[in-house]
Scaffold this active site. Structure first.
Site, PDB file in Angstrom:
ATOM      1  N   CYS A   7       0.628  -5.182  44.747  1.00  0.00           N
ATOM      2  CA  CYS A   7       0.084  -5.612  46.038  1.00  0.00           C
ATOM      3  C   CYS A   7      -1.390  -5.995  45.982  1.00  0.00           C
ATOM      4  O   CYS A   7      -1.754  -7.136  46.244  1.00  0.00           O
ATOM      5  CB  CYS A   7       0.266  -4.504  47.080  1.00  0.00           C
ATOM      6  SG  CYS A   7       1.966  -4.264  47.618  1.00  0.00           S
ATOM      7  N   ILE A   8      -2.257  -5.042  45.662  1.00  0.00           N
ATOM      8  CA  ILE A   8      -3.691  -5.247  45.847  1.00  0.00           C
ATOM      9  C   ILE A   8      -4.256  -6.386  44.991  1.00  0.00           C
ATOM     10  O   ILE A   8      -5.102  -7.141  45.457  1.00  0.00           O
ATOM     11  CB  ILE A   8      -4.462  -3.931  45.604  1.00  0.00           C
ATOM     12  CG1 ILE A   8      -3.948  -2.850  46.556  1.00  0.00           C
ATOM     13  CG2 ILE A   8      -5.946  -4.124  45.849  1.00  0.00           C
ATOM     14  CD1 ILE A   8      -4.583  -1.501  46.350  1.00  0.00           C
TER      15      ILE A   8
END
Length: 433
Positions: free
Chosen positions: A266-267
């Site tokens: 995600c990040i």
């Protein structure tokens, strides 16, 4: 709705990875039948034998899921069987850091080919605002069925946090945005069966933007402490001690921690979905892009710290024996996706170092999308092995590591996670990076 309320609904989950499998587990735990779809035949065979392949979902959990009407298949022709289809597939970036919706598009096309009246389709894969309406909807309506009348469509972002024992799929509030009021009502009722709280929002776009905000917030704040780490290092100040002191303030401060680079599904990816969408609307997201530059520069910073530390011992990186401790992207998980360990390993190998690794959760490195050639097995940490290495690099601070014991037998340790903060007197020279 009557099937959802009675618990007789059958849920299909496309993508049985770190998001889809925990979600399937949450439904089966509540007695709801699940048909899981995945393109990997090996995964399907394991699941149908009652065997797991994700560390925090062991074999006994899979066996219980099987007893509670969980089945796995790689036959997309069965997509007309479930009442609800939830899409949990990867949304990576292309080489030019633009959204790659290949997995989503292929999944939706497969659904469209088998779509029947009455089905509810929910996208959970993280993406840019507008994907559900602009990409998914036209594909589903291509064969003549109409959303809101013949079938229903919603977006609900996944919020899995692998390795965090405090939060699992049922205990994390679920944001839901429906294409129309009926779609929202159905999706909210479905998730209300399995999660602690449903947070309905006015549209799929709000739900999509919500997930992007959550991960961009983290990426920007991690970039801030990464930049401060480099600054405070030059000033002779321990950034970890600074953060611990700042945490004592009971308001107005949330602690974020530096590291060797961003990892996970995600990040490192999601903010670039937002910057791409911003360019489509004629706007530059300078703040987010700057954060991305800082975070992607961290492996280079760490390698330079290793070079400096070895230099103090009168050694070059060239032909130095370096072992990376931890190849998972975060503590206590077996997930290597986007792990900075791969970038660190490649950079060290390019400098002609002799690089090995140890990770108690990853016995063999998988072939990664951007690092297909970094295939090797985890080395056993013995006293003799530790003494034979010129440098240990702490990339992931797994709880399984006995840091005091490691420090007693190693010569040089470059620590990117402050993992050795509690270590007393030891043989090793410890360098924070």
């Amino acid at each position: 709705m009557s099937k959802i309320e009675s618990g007789k609904v059958r849920v299909g989950v496309i993508g049985l990875g770190y998001v889809g499998l925990p979600l399937a587990r949450a439904f089966t735990d509540m007695g709801i039948a699940v048909l899981g779809f995945d393109t990997d035949p090996a995964k399907i065979e394991k699941l149908n034998r009652g065997e797991g392949y994700i560390g925090h979902i062991p074999d006994d959990v899979i066996s219980r899921m099987r007893e509670r009407r969980f089945e796995a298949t790689n036959s997309l022709y069965r997509l007309d069987e479930p009442d609800v289809i939830i899409i949990c597939v990867p949304t990576p970036l292309t080489e030019s850091r633009e959204p790659d919706l290949t997995y989503v598009v292929n999944s939706v096309r497969s659904i469209a080919s088998r779509l029947r009246p009455g089905q509810l389709v929910i996208l959970e894969s993280t993406t840019y605002p507008g994907t559900t309406r602009e990409v998914v909807l036209p594909l589903l309506e291509a064969r003549g069925l109409k959303a809101g009348e013949d079938f229903f469509l919603a977006f609900s972002p996944e919020r899995e946090d692998p390795g965090n024992p405090q939060f699992s799929a049922p205990t994390i509030p679920k944001v839901v945005g429906g294409l129309d009021p009926t779609s929202l009502k159905l999706a909210a009722a479905l998730y209300a069966k399995v999660v602690v709280r449903v947070v309905p929002v006015s549209s799929p776009e709000v739900a999509e933007a919500c997930k992007i905000l959550e991960n961009t917030y983290r990426a920007v704040n991690i970039a801030l402490v990464n930049e401060l780490k480099m600054l405070y290092d030059r000033m002779g100040i321990n950034v970890w001690e600074v953060i611990e002191a700042a945490k004592s303030k009971p308001f107005g401060f949330s602690a974020f921690y530096p590291g060797p680079g961003l990892g996970g599904h995600c990040i490192p990816i999601d903010p670039f979905y937002l910057t791409w969408a911003a360019r489509k609307h004629g706007m530059a997201t300078r703040f987010i892009e700057l954060a991305g530059e800082v975070n992607t520069s961290m492996p280079s910073y760490v390698v330079n710290k290793i070079a400096d530390a070895l230099n103090e011992d009168g050694k070059p990186i060239n032909r130095s024996k370096i072992t990376i401790l931890g190849m998972a992207y975060k503590k206590d998980v077996d997930d290597p996706r986007e792990s900075p360990g791969f970038e660190l390993m490649e950079r060290l190998l390019q400098k002609n170092a002799i690089v090995e690794y140890n990770d108690p959760h990853i016995p063999v490195l998988p072939s990664m999308r951007h690092y297909p050639d970094l295939r090797m097995a985890s080395q056993e940490l013995t006293a003799d092995y530790l003494r034979s290495r010129d440098c240990l690099l702490v990339s992931t601070d797994h709880s399984a590591y006995d840091w005091q014991w490691i420090a007693q037998h190693a010569g040089l340790i470059v620590d990117t996670r402050n993992a050795l903060k509690g270590v007393g007197e030891s043989k090793a020279r410890i360098v924070l990076a």
